[in-house]
Every structure is written in structure tokens, then in C-alpha cells.
Design a protein around this motif. Structure first.
Motif, PDB file in Angstrom:
ATOM      1  N   ILE A   1      56.405  72.464  66.334  1.00 39.93           N
ATOM      2  CA  ILE A   1      57.530  73.226  65.801  1.00 39.93           C
ATOM      3  C   ILE A   1      58.713  72.298  65.583  1.00 39.93           C
ATOM      4  O   ILE A   1      58.927  71.361  66.362  1.00 39.93           O
ATOM      5  CB  ILE A   1      57.893  74.381  66.767  1.00 39.93           C
ATOM      6  CG1 ILE A   1      58.924  75.318  66.149  1.00 39.93           C
ATOM      7  CG2 ILE A   1      58.366  73.854  68.104  1.00 39.93           C
ATOM      8  CD1 ILE A   1      59.133  76.607  66.940  1.00 39.93           C
ATOM      9  N   ASP A   2      59.465  72.517  64.491  1.00 39.33           N
ATOM     10  CA  ASP A   2      60.619  71.665  64.222  1.00 39.33           C
ATOM     11  C   ASP A   2      61.911  72.350  64.660  1.00 39.33           C
ATOM     12  O   ASP A   2      61.891  73.442  65.241  1.00 39.33           O
ATOM     13  CB  ASP A   2      60.671  71.255  62.746  1.00 39.33           C
ATOM     14  CG  ASP A   2      60.932  72.435  61.806  1.00 39.33           C
ATOM     15  OD1 ASP A   2      61.370  73.509  62.277  1.00 39.33           O
ATOM     16  OD2 ASP A   2      60.689  72.283  60.591  1.00 39.33           O
TER      17      ASP A   2
ATOM     18  N   LYS B   1      56.887  81.115  53.834  1.00 37.71           N
ATOM     19  CA  LYS B   1      58.188  81.513  54.376  1.00 37.71           C
ATOM     20  C   LYS B   1      58.935  82.409  53.399  1.00 37.71           C
ATOM     21  O   LYS B   1      59.509  83.437  53.784  1.00 37.71           O
ATOM     22  CB  LYS B   1      59.020  80.267  54.693  1.00 37.71           C
ATOM     23  CG  LYS B   1      60.395  80.583  55.271  1.00 37.71           C
ATOM     24  CD  LYS B   1      61.195  79.304  55.514  1.00 37.71           C
ATOM     25  CE  LYS B   1      62.591  79.629  56.042  1.00 37.71           C
ATOM     26  NZ  LYS B   1      63.401  78.406  56.246  1.00 37.71           N
TER      27      LYS B   1
ATOM     28  N   ASP C   1      56.221  80.360  59.741  1.00 36.82           N
ATOM     29  CA  ASP C   1      55.308  79.373  59.176  1.00 36.82           C
ATOM     30  C   ASP C   1      56.109  78.288  58.461  1.00 36.82           C
ATOM     31  O   ASP C   1      57.094  78.576  57.785  1.00 36.82           O
ATOM     32  CB  ASP C   1      54.352  80.071  58.200  1.00 36.82           C
ATOM     33  CG  ASP C   1      53.143  79.218  57.853  1.00 36.82           C
ATOM     34  OD1 ASP C   1      53.333  78.152  57.248  1.00 36.82           O
ATOM     35  OD2 ASP C   1      52.017  79.619  58.183  1.00 36.82           O
ATOM     36  N   SER C   2      55.677  77.056  58.565  1.00 38.85           N
ATOM     37  CA  SER C   2      56.415  75.955  57.947  1.00 38.85           C
ATOM     38  C   SER C   2      56.204  75.855  56.438  1.00 38.85           C
ATOM     39  O   SER C   2      56.999  75.228  55.743  1.00 38.85           O
ATOM     40  CB  SER C   2      56.002  74.621  58.591  1.00 38.85           C
ATOM     41  OG  SER C   2      54.627  74.372  58.377  1.00 38.85           O
ATOM     42  N   ASP C   3      55.137  76.476  55.918  1.00 39.06           N
ATOM     43  CA  ASP C   3      54.881  76.398  54.481  1.00 39.06           C
ATOM     44  C   ASP C   3      55.984  77.126  53.709  1.00 39.06           C
ATOM     45  O   ASP C   3      56.243  78.306  53.967  1.00 39.06           O
ATOM     46  CB  ASP C   3      53.527  77.026  54.154  1.00 39.06           C
ATOM     47  CG  ASP C   3      53.213  76.967  52.669  1.00 39.06           C
ATOM     48  OD1 ASP C   3      52.746  75.918  52.223  1.00 39.06           O
ATOM     49  OD2 ASP C   3      53.455  77.965  51.958  1.00 39.06           O
TER      50      ASP C   3
ATOM     51  N   THR D   1      53.781  74.420  62.459  1.00 39.32           N
ATOM     52  CA  THR D   1      52.625  73.835  61.786  1.00 39.32           C
ATOM     53  C   THR D   1      51.445  73.858  62.752  1.00 39.32           C
ATOM     54  O   THR D   1      51.550  73.378  63.883  1.00 39.32           O
ATOM     55  CB  THR D   1      52.895  72.377  61.358  1.00 39.32           C
ATOM     56  OG1 THR D   1      54.025  72.347  60.474  1.00 39.32           O
ATOM     57  CG2 THR D   1      51.678  71.786  60.651  1.00 39.32           C
TER      58      THR D   1
ATOM     59  N   ALA E   1      60.182  76.195  62.476  1.00 40.09           N
ATOM     60  CA  ALA E   1      59.067  76.266  61.539  1.00 40.09           C
ATOM     61  C   ALA E   1      57.828  75.676  62.201  1.00 40.09           C
ATOM     62  O   ALA E   1      57.862  74.578  62.760  1.00 40.09           O
ATOM     63  CB  ALA E   1      59.392  75.493  60.261  1.00 40.09           C
TER      64      ALA E   1
END
Length: 504
Positions: A380-381, A421, A415-417, A387, A385
Motif C-alpha cells: 500500500i502507498d 479507482k 485499488d491502485s489501478d 497493489t 492505494a
């Protein structure tokens, strides 16, 4: 008399059949809602399994820690849920929590109406996450005005329009905001060679043989069509296909078809073929679930690598922001987490189980049930987000829990996408202008028995109109035939049910 018989049948106890036959996830729990030796609440859960195999204990142990419970799952495979639930209800082989996802099933509805399960409406506001369940959601999930479980909160309205942004840019077209603009885009995509190959081999829309989850019902929202039924202030019920919006949608689809702006075989096209054809560059407009955008882009890899998509959820037929509308899938109700009185024997036990469900709706537990464990299943960032690190491990240890989440949206973690998102953002935004089915929680015996057969008359007539095989008089005659064959009786039953619950 029928209610008494149903109640007696559902309360007949023969408690080993499903709980032993379906298999369980071991947690060392006593299958009751009492306290275990370490002070945790022990809760059993008869649940639906939507994956090939149950999850391991890796994530389960963390869910138990977060909710201070010992959980004993008994899993029913999704493919056999109707048969298994019918058997379980008839034999009384239940658990503290029973996941009911087929509320239109006669055995389920009879058990609910017979008082087999607790009415939880008086208790929800005692718990912060349960209290946040909207009144619309509670009303939609009720049976004859009573809420026999915590609603499984799904996305209320997930549909919209997906358009090839790269084709719009190539032809110098803006993102459409009205149905007229969308028609012009469909025309341009058909006639102006948007893929630049010098061949007239594209269409505007790529649709499929589904008047609900294909283009028709979403487009009908833009023309003001009600969601399945409408009820006026006097309690009079009208089916959606007698509305002006429905007729306008048929005319719109007919114009697309007559001009070749939609695939000419849409009435017999399967969803998989629709998506494959779109991914292969045969069309530039897809109407359906907004989260399909990610799948379309994945399918296009190696075929249409320049594909760029834009998702739209604000199209209207008038151009007025106030007219924004989108039909709702089951009013966002995915079923109920129900609590049988045979297992949860008093208010004290009920409140303990409700606290557990309330805790399941926390951000922490949602994250566990959706993504798993940080640095094991995902990273997670700083923007929260996510991944997924190992898809196969996630599918084995986390994905089986996804269908058990009481709430699926409204959380900060995501979701990071970027496409996923944005789809989630638009779907959440849809909720503010979703058109609900006002009769969703009510019952018409005739509709339960004949509804599907009668609806086929309207579906066939709708296709015939769009394809030019009948005119407006022919369609209206089909509506009259529907009424005579049982439609009038359905309307009368719904009006009586609406009056009984809402007093109108």
C-alpha cells in the motif's frame, strides 16, 4: 395456517445436516453465540462460498482478533445454495448467522415471514456502522415492513457508458453528455473511420442480448424510465414498459439499429462476444457496469494497445444536471445476514452477534476481507492505494471472504489501478441519483409464479419493435396481452402489498 406450518417446518431441529456436510473453516469455536474460554464471543456462520475452495485460517485469525470472536464457518457452494438453503431451512440446521442471498426464493421468504429470524430494525441504531445503513436500504431489504437481518450492502447503481477516448480525440469529438451527443458519437464511430485503417468496419455501440444489463436499461434511465415499477402518490402501480421513457428508449435503440450505429446482431450476442468484439476494435461505445472498463482494457492488450477509455455516468436526455438518473441493481441489496431465533435465543445473544457484524464493517476488517494482510498479500502507498503482490495466494487466502462483507464501498483504502479507482468513484457517485424499485421488498404471488414467463412477452415485443418487426400498435397490444395474462393481477397484488406496508 400456511404461516404456522412454515414456521413449524423451519424450526424443526436436525442440526448436523448442513453444518457437517458443507465443511467448515476451523477456528476452535463452539458453534454458538456464547463466550469461549478466552472471553471471545463464539459465533457460527452458515455462509455462501463463491470460490472453488474455502479460505485458509491465515486471514480468518486476524478477523477473529479484530472482532474479538471465534468464528466457525460452514460453507455452502454458490452453485448449490438454493438447494442447500432450502434443506437447511426445512430441517432447522442453521447457525448464529445465516447468509441469505436469494430473497426471492419461496422457502427463504416463507421462513422470513414466519418469524424464524430476528427482526433487527429496533437494534441497528445502537451500533455506529449499522446505524449508518440508509433508510432506503433498510426499506428495500425488509419483508412486509420488517427487517429480518442486516442488509448486505452492494453497489446501488454500477452502470454507465464507456467510450473510446482515443477515437473521440482522433475525430475531434467531445465526451458526450446527452443522449443526442451520444448518438452523434455513435454515428461518427460508424462513418468516419475512427481506427484509421481506411475500411468501414466499425460501429458506434457494441451491445448484447440483454435488455437489463446491456445498453437498453441504462439508456432508459437517461429518458426517465422508472426502475421496474413506479408508484404514484395514491399508491397506483405502473410497470416501467408503460412509461414514456421506455418508449423513447425503444425509439433511440431503433434509430441506432436502423442506421447501423450498433452491431446488427446485438439481439443474439453473448456478453463474452460483446466484450471481445469491443476489445478487438470493432466498436467504440460500451454500456454496462463501469468496472468492466478494466476488463475491456486487459482484453485489448496486444490487439488495441492504443485503446484509451473514458467512463461517463452523467448522461441525460435533456442536458439538465437535475435530470441525472441511473437504474439500481436490486436497490443495492445483496441479501441479508439473518439470525435464527433457534440459535440466537435472546436479546443478549442477538446484540453480541450484531456487534460482531458491526465490527465487520470497520475499515480494518474490510481491508482484511478484501485485500488480506499487508506485505503478505498486498502493498500500500501513502495514498492508501493497494497493489496485490501474489494473485494466486490472494485468490486462495483472501478472495473467499469477499462475498461475506456486509458493506462493499465507502472505504478509504482502494485499488491502485487508475481505471478501477475512477470506476469505483463514479459508481459511488451514482448512488446520489439512483432510481430505486419501490416494490423491491414487496411480494406478488402471481409475479413469483408467472413473472418470468410474462416478462418474456414484453422482452420479445421490445426486440421486435427495435428490429422493425412490429410497430407501436404491436408493442402496445403485447402490453395488453401481458395485462390479460396476469399483469393486471400482479399490479393489484402489488398495490395491496404497498398499501398494507405503507398505508397508501
Amino acid at each position: 395456517m400456511k404461516r404456522k406450518i412454515a414456521k413449524l417446518a423451519a424450526l424443526t431441529l436436525c442440526c448436523s445436516l448442513l453444518l457437517s456436510a458443507c465443511g467448515g473453516t476451523k477456528s476452535g469455536a463452539n458453534p454458538s453465540s456464547g463466550a469461549s474460554a478466552d472471553g471471545r464471543a463464539s459465533i457460527s456462520w452458515l455462509n455462501i462460498l463463491q470460490t472453488p475452495s474455502p479460505p485458509t485460517d491465515t486471514v480468518l485469525s486476524k478477523i477473529e482478533e479484530a472482532t474479538n470472536t471465534d468464528i466457525k464457518f460452514s460453507w455452502i457452494p454458490d452453485a448449490s445454495k438454493e438447494e442447500r438453503l432450502n434443506t437447511s431451512l426445512a430441517s432447522g440446521s442453521l447457525a448464529d448467522i445465516v447468509t441469505l442471498t436469494i430473497l426471492d426464493n419461496s422457502s427463504v421468504r416463507n421462513a422470513l415471514k414466519a418469524g424464524v429470524f430476528w427482526d433487527v430494525a429496533p437494534y441497528l441504531d445502537e451500533y455506529p456502522n449499522l446505524a449508518a445503513i440508509s433508510q432506503d436500504m433498510r426499506r428495500s431489504a425488509s419483508i412486509e415492513g420488517k427487517l429480518y437481518g442486516v442488509p448486505l450492502q452492494k453497489q446501488v447503481a454500477r452502470n454507465g457508458v464507456i467510450v473510446r477516448k482515443d477515437w473521440l480525440d482522433k475525430l475531434g469529438l467531445p465526451v458526450p453528455n446527452t443522449t443526442d451527443e451520444l448518438m452523434q458519437v455513435a454515428k461518427a464511430f460508424t462513418e468516419q473511420d475512427p481506427d484509421g485503417n481506411g475500411v468501414k468496419d466499425t460501429t458506434g455501440f457494441m451491445d448484447r442480448s440483454d435488455l437489463v444489463f446491456g445498453a437498453f436499461k441504462t439508456l432508459s434511465s437517461y429518458f426517465g424510465t422508472p426502475s421496474v415499477w413506479s408508484v404514484n402518490e395514491d399508491g397506483q402501480v405502473t410497470p416501467e414498459f408503460e412509461s414514456e421513457g421506455y418508449l423513447k428508449t425503444m425509439d433511440y435503440m431503433k434509430e441506432l439499429y436502423d442506421n447501423g450505429y450498433i452491431n446488427q446482431d446485438f439481439a443474439v450476442t453473448a456478453k463474452t462476444d460483446q466484450q471481445q468484439n469491443f476489445a478487438q476494435g470493432k466498436a467504440g461505445i460500451y454500456v454496462g457496469a463501469l468496472f468492466d472498463s478494466k476488463n475491456l482494457l486487459n482484453l485489448a492488450k496486444g490487439i488495441q494497445d492504443d485503446m484509451e477509455l473514458v467512463m461517463i455516468n452523467g448522461i441525460t436526455s435533456t442536458g439538465n444536471e437535475s435530470d441525472r438518473a441511473i437504474w439500481s441493481t436490486s436497490n443495492g441489496v445483496g441479501g441479508l445476514l439473518a439470525f435464527p431465533k433457534s440459535e440466537v435465543k435472546d436479546e443478549e445473544e442477538l446484540k453480541r452477534v450484531l456487534k460482531f457484524v458491526n465490527d465487520l464493517m470497520s475499515e480494518e476488517v474490510y481491508t482484511l476481507m478484501t485485500y488480506g494482510l499487508e506485505d503478505v498479500h498486498y502493498t500500500i502507498d501513502e495514498n492508501k492505494a493497494v497493489t496485490i503482490k501474489d494473485t494466486s495466494l490472494w485468490q486462495q487466502e483472501v478472495q473467499p471472504f469477499a462475498g461475506s462483507r456486509p458493506k462493499e464501498s465507502g472505504f478509504e483504502i482502494h485499488d491502485s489501478d487508475p481505471l478501477r479507482k475512477e470506476a469505483n468513484r463514479l459508481i459511488e457517485e451514482n448512488e446520489s441519483f439512483a432510481v430505486l424499485n419501490p416494490l423491491y421488498s414487496l411480494e406478488s404471488p402471481t409475479n413469483s409464479e408467472q413473472g418470468s414467463e410474462l416478462q418474456k412477452m414484453i422482452t420479445d415485443a421490445t426486440y421486435k419493435y427495435i428490429l422493425g418487426k412490429t410497430d407501436l400498435n404491436g408493442f402496445q397490444q403485447a402490453v395488453q396481452n401481458w395485462r390479460k395474462a396476469g399483469g393486471d393481477k400482479i399490479i393489484a397484488e402489488y398495490e395491496a402489498a404497498y398499501k398494507a406496508v405503507y398505508g397508501k
